[in-house]
Design a protein around this motif. Structure first.
Motif, PDB file in Angstrom:
ATOM      1  N   SER A  23       0.832  -1.469  -0.095  1.00 22.97           N
ATOM      2  CA  SER A  23      -0.099  -0.202   0.044  1.00 22.97           C
ATOM      3  C   SER A  23       0.913   1.185   0.137  1.00 22.97           C
ATOM      4  O   SER A  23       0.562   2.202  -0.680  1.00 22.97           O
ATOM      5  CB  SER A  23      -0.871  -0.111   1.213  1.00 22.97           C
ATOM      6  OG  SER A  23      -1.428   1.285   1.445  1.00 22.97           O
ATOM      7  N   ALA A  24       1.886   1.238   0.750  1.00 20.98           N
ATOM      8  CA  ALA A  24       2.817   2.420   0.839  1.00 20.98           C
ATOM      9  C   ALA A  24       3.292   2.663  -0.355  1.00 20.98           C
ATOM     10  O   ALA A  24       3.558   3.811  -0.843  1.00 20.98           O
ATOM     11  CB  ALA A  24       3.708   2.203   2.029  1.00 20.98           C
ATOM     12  N   VAL A  25       4.192   1.530  -0.908  1.00 14.42           N
ATOM     13  CA  VAL A  25       5.096   1.841  -1.938  1.00 14.42           C
ATOM     14  C   VAL A  25       4.193   1.957  -3.211  1.00 14.42           C
ATOM     15  O   VAL A  25       3.413   1.049  -3.460  1.00 14.42           O
ATOM     16  CB  VAL A  25       5.937   0.573  -2.187  1.00 14.42           C
ATOM     17  CG1 VAL A  25       6.743   0.947  -3.622  1.00 14.42           C
ATOM     18  CG2 VAL A  25       7.169   0.806  -0.827  1.00 14.42           C
ATOM     19  N   LEU A  27       3.048   4.896  -6.590  1.00 10.80           N
ATOM     20  CA  LEU A  27       3.415   6.105  -7.245  1.00 10.80           C
ATOM     21  C   LEU A  27       3.982   7.320  -6.559  1.00 10.80           C
ATOM     22  O   LEU A  27       4.949   8.068  -7.185  1.00 10.80           O
ATOM     23  CB  LEU A  27       1.976   6.586  -8.100  1.00 10.80           C
ATOM     24  CG  LEU A  27       1.545   5.661  -9.134  1.00 10.80           C
ATOM     25  CD1 LEU A  27       0.010   6.164  -9.648  1.00 10.80           C
ATOM     26  CD2 LEU A  27       2.482   5.409 -10.288  1.00 10.80           C
ATOM     27  N   GLY A  28       3.477   7.063  -5.216  1.00 11.22           N
ATOM     28  CA  GLY A  28       4.055   8.182  -4.252  1.00 11.22           C
ATOM     29  C   GLY A  28       5.587   8.228  -4.399  1.00 11.22           C
ATOM     30  O   GLY A  28       6.366   9.470  -4.266  1.00 11.22           O
ATOM     31  N   ASN A  29       6.013   7.001  -4.296  1.00 14.11           N
ATOM     32  CA  ASN A  29       7.584   6.835  -3.860  1.00 14.11           C
ATOM     33  C   ASN A  29       8.235   6.978  -5.579  1.00 14.11           C
ATOM     34  O   ASN A  29       9.461   7.775  -5.789  1.00 14.11           O
ATOM     35  CB  ASN A  29       8.080   5.530  -3.653  1.00 14.11           C
ATOM     36  CG  ASN A  29       7.080   5.295  -2.409  1.00 14.11           C
ATOM     37  OD1 ASN A  29       6.028   5.240  -2.522  1.00 14.11           O
ATOM     38  ND2 ASN A  29       7.728   5.220  -1.230  1.00 14.11           N
ATOM     39  N   TYR A 109      -7.239  10.630  -9.371  1.00 10.94           N
ATOM     40  CA  TYR A 109      -6.393  11.016 -10.128  1.00 10.94           C
ATOM     41  C   TYR A 109      -5.307   9.739 -10.274  1.00 10.94           C
ATOM     42  O   TYR A 109      -4.385   9.975 -11.138  1.00 10.94           O
ATOM     43  CB  TYR A 109      -5.585  12.533  -9.976  1.00 10.94           C
ATOM     44  CG  TYR A 109      -4.655  12.596  -8.517  1.00 10.94           C
ATOM     45  CD1 TYR A 109      -5.275  12.764  -7.310  1.00 10.94           C
ATOM     46  CD2 TYR A 109      -3.422  12.071  -8.742  1.00 10.94           C
ATOM     47  CE1 TYR A 109      -4.433  12.854  -6.266  1.00 10.94           C
ATOM     48  CE2 TYR A 109      -2.727  12.031  -7.535  1.00 10.94           C
ATOM     49  CZ  TYR A 109      -3.254  12.540  -6.104  1.00 10.94           C
ATOM     50  OH  TYR A 109      -2.398  12.400  -5.280  1.00 10.94           O
ATOM     51  N   TYR A 110      -4.926   9.131  -9.115  1.00  9.65           N
ATOM     52  CA  TYR A 110      -3.980   8.036  -8.971  1.00  9.65           C
ATOM     53  C   TYR A 110      -4.189   7.058 -10.433  1.00  9.65           C
ATOM     54  O   TYR A 110      -3.309   6.607 -10.798  1.00  9.65           O
ATOM     55  CB  TYR A 110      -4.203   7.245  -7.670  1.00  9.65           C
ATOM     56  CG  TYR A 110      -2.900   6.684  -7.101  1.00  9.65           C
ATOM     57  CD1 TYR A 110      -2.117   7.090  -6.539  1.00  9.65           C
ATOM     58  CD2 TYR A 110      -2.806   5.389  -7.550  1.00  9.65           C
ATOM     59  CE1 TYR A 110      -1.046   6.602  -5.713  1.00  9.65           C
ATOM     60  CE2 TYR A 110      -1.482   4.468  -6.988  1.00  9.65           C
ATOM     61  CZ  TYR A 110      -0.794   5.224  -6.373  1.00  9.65           C
ATOM     62  OH  TYR A 110       0.092   4.707  -5.834  1.00  9.65           O
ATOM     63  N   SER A 111      -5.392   6.825 -10.374  1.00  4.33           N
ATOM     64  CA  SER A 111      -5.553   5.947 -11.584  1.00  4.33           C
ATOM     65  C   SER A 111      -5.422   6.203 -12.829  1.00  4.33           C
ATOM     66  O   SER A 111      -5.049   5.564 -13.854  1.00  4.33           O
ATOM     67  CB  SER A 111      -7.351   5.713 -11.431  1.00  4.33           C
ATOM     68  OG  SER A 111      -7.730   5.413 -12.696  1.00  4.33           O
ATOM     69  N   PHE A 246       3.243  11.906   4.225  1.00  5.13           N
ATOM     70  CA  PHE A 246       1.846  11.299   4.544  1.00  5.13           C
ATOM     71  C   PHE A 246       1.552  10.391   3.449  1.00  5.13           C
ATOM     72  O   PHE A 246       1.168   9.203   3.571  1.00  5.13           O
ATOM     73  CB  PHE A 246       0.906  12.386   5.028  1.00  5.13           C
ATOM     74  CG  PHE A 246       1.023  12.517   6.451  1.00  5.13           C
ATOM     75  CD1 PHE A 246       0.239  11.748   7.236  1.00  5.13           C
ATOM     76  CD2 PHE A 246       1.660  13.521   6.962  1.00  5.13           C
ATOM     77  CE1 PHE A 246       0.225  11.890   8.592  1.00  5.13           C
ATOM     78  CE2 PHE A 246       1.721  13.855   8.068  1.00  5.13           C
ATOM     79  CZ  PHE A 246       1.003  13.019   9.147  1.00  5.13           C
ATOM     80  N   PHE A 247       1.451  11.109   2.194  1.00  2.25           N
ATOM     81  CA  PHE A 247       0.954  10.285   1.037  1.00  2.25           C
ATOM     82  C   PHE A 247       2.017   8.875   0.649  1.00  2.25           C
ATOM     83  O   PHE A 247       1.397   7.795   0.656  1.00  2.25           O
ATOM     84  CB  PHE A 247       1.344  11.223  -0.130  1.00  2.25           C
ATOM     85  CG  PHE A 247       0.443  10.679  -1.589  1.00  2.25           C
ATOM     86  CD1 PHE A 247      -0.575  10.866  -1.780  1.00  2.25           C
ATOM     87  CD2 PHE A 247       1.549   9.597  -2.391  1.00  2.25           C
ATOM     88  CE1 PHE A 247      -1.363  10.324  -2.854  1.00  2.25           C
ATOM     89  CE2 PHE A 247       0.854   9.250  -3.371  1.00  2.25           C
ATOM     90  CZ  PHE A 247      -0.626   9.564  -3.616  1.00  2.25           C
ATOM     91  N   SER A 248       3.006   9.254   0.799  1.00  2.00           N
ATOM     92  CA  SER A 248       4.103   7.999   0.563  1.00  2.00           C
ATOM     93  C   SER A 248       3.769   6.929   1.568  1.00  2.00           C
ATOM     94  O   SER A 248       3.904   5.731   1.098  1.00  2.00           O
ATOM     95  CB  SER A 248       5.354   8.190   0.108  1.00  2.00           C
ATOM     96  OG  SER A 248       6.136   8.340   1.474  1.00  2.00           O
TER      97      SER A 248
END
Ligand code: PHE
Length: 467
Positions: A23-25, A27-29, A109-111, A246-248
């Motif tokens: 979940s964490a890793v 597009l954020g990273n 927007y992630y998608s 926070f996001f990542s």
């Protein structure tokens, strides 16, 4: 991890860590970290990001996991139950709500960016042969401003996510995560080595690790007439690095709380959370180290914005032997990492609505997917240069505005309230019992969650509003 009230537990401690890292890793990273580090001047931004991950993100991560494990339900009900047990107001369940809404906004927007990644798998197979900086930038520009293909890929990404969420994510996903997350890690290490050897490693290291606080705290503008440079103090980039932390880490919106609700008592939350934060920030740094040597070797602009990953890496894939395969593999693994995050974004909304309506999970997942996918069209077509590219909200294009709202406002605010709740509204005895870590670690955590997190987050907010 099926319904929010289903109490399936993780098959093992490692599956839990891998799924949470999943979940964490994302597009954020690999997408957001490099381009935001680039836009925000490098070193000092990275330093703040890392400090926020470990001093604020990590304690909030532990708080969310332990609240989730204690509540054993979806965030809305977990917060309601624990608040009741602690004799606190029912209003705390609003925290669960803000997570449901935050996840819904992010996925819109992630998608779209997930769709870009899918499209780039195909482009990589076709080959990026002969790409130099200009060709690569032109190719991304042409793609992201096209009015059909980003929309189609966005729909495909959303369909895959909905399909997995509808099936309930436990069985297949756990297995896939076990192999594909480590594979992504190894491939990234390989790419860091390749870029380090063929690109300008020294410039990249300097950019990422030599803090220039002037670049973080000051905006400079040049007067067109006199040529004078004016520097204005700003705290915006600090807020950005907090938001990115926070996001990542997927924090401040109940995702991690949900994952915590599947935890068994024997898992050490302190150690697991540390591993997760370390893996998450390591992936971000590795992405930076894979990308920036190429940026500097090819004279690209580090502030290339949302296209950075899609512009730099194809140049490397175009040059290396077997680049079609490596490129396709990279974008495939990135798509996978993005999907494991997207699932965790959709899950709170889907589980909440199915809990409330008793509706079939599949139907709810499809409805939520269609709704968020349709709103997502605005982001897909809102890239500068695309048909909705002229629409701006507070001076930002649609995707940037959404990401500003969620990363820089909703998630840190969610984190603030989680810290306040865990630190001040849960009794010390219960907090200690639920975390079940050794006394010195507990004391450090308690200090961070009671004082450091709320004060730091509030200070950043107030500074942004007033300075
Ligand atoms: N952490 C994910 C990423 O880095 C995004 C995410 C945010 C997922 C919040 C879930 C909740 O891509």
């Amino acid at each position: 991890m099926a319904g929010a009230t289903a109490h399936a537990n993780w098959s093992s401690k490692w599956t839990f860590i891998l799924a949470t890292v999943g979940s964490a890793v994302g597009l954020g990273n690999i997408w957001k970290f490099p381009y935001q580090a680039g836009e925000n001047g490098g070193g000092a931004f990275v330093l703040f990001y890392l400090a926020f991950v470990f001093l604020i993100g990590l304690p909030v991560l532990m708080a969310e996991l332990s609240l989730g494990r204690r509540g054993q339900k979806s965030p809305v009900y977990t917060m309601r139950d624990i608040a009741a047990l602690e004799g606190r107001s029912r209003l705390w369940e609003l925290l669960g709500w803000s997570g449901v809404i935050g996840g819904f906004v992010i996925i819109t927007y992630y998608s779209v960016v997930g769709g870009w990644v899918l499209a780039y798998i195909v482009k990589a197979v076709q080959g990026f042969g002969g790409f130099d900086a200009d060709a690569s930038r032109a190719a991304f520009g042409a793609f992201s401003t096209d009015s059909t293909s980003p929309v189609i890929w966005h729909a495909v990404f959303m369909a895959i996510t909905v399909w997995i969420v509808a099936r309930g994510v436990k069985g297949g996903l756990e297995k896939a995560v076990t192999y594909l997350m480590p594979a992504l890690f190894i491939l990234l290490i390989g790419m860091v080595i390749y870029s380090g050897i063929t690109g300008n490693l020294q410039a990249a290291l300097e950019f990422l690790f030599t803090p220039d606080f002037g670049k973080l705290f000051f905006d400079s503008s040049v007067n067109a007439v006199t040529g004078d440079v004016t520097e204005t103090f700003t705290i915006r980039r600090v807020l950005n690095s907090l938001g990115l932390a926070f996001f990542s880490l997927s924090l401040g919106m109940g995702t991690i709380m949900t994952y915590g609700s599947y935890l068994t008592k024997d898992v050490n939350i302190g150690r697991s959370a540390f591993t997760i934060a370390l893996a998450d920030s390591a992936v971000a740094i590795m992405a930076g180290l894979a990308i920036f040597p190429i940026v500097f070797a090819y004279g690209l602009n580090p502030g290339e914005s949302v296209g950075l990953v899609f512009i730099t890496l194809p140049i490397a894939f175009g040059q290396m032997p077997g680049g079609e395969i490596v490129g396709a593999l990279f974008f495939f693994l990135l798509a996978f990492a993005a999907i494991t995050s997207a699932i965790s974004l959709l899950e709170p909304t889907v589980s909440y609505i199915s809990e409330r309506t008793n509706g079939s999970r599949t139907k709810v997942a499809i409805a939520v997917g269609v709704a968020s996918g349709s709103i997502g069209l605005l982001s897909a077509l809102g890239q500068p240069g695309n048909i909705l590219g002229d629409i701006t909200i507070f001076g930002m294009d649609i995707m940037t505005a959404k990401s500003f709202l969620t990363d820089n406002i909703m998630m840190p605010a969610g984190g603030l309230f989680i810290a306040l709740f865990a630190g001040w509204f849960v009794s010390r005895k219960n907090a200690m019992e639920e975390l079940a870590i050794d006394v010195p670690s507990f004391k450090t955590w308690y200090f961070l969650i009671r004082y450091v997190c709320p004060i730091a987050i509030t200070a950043v907010f107030i500074s942004v509003l007033t300075l």
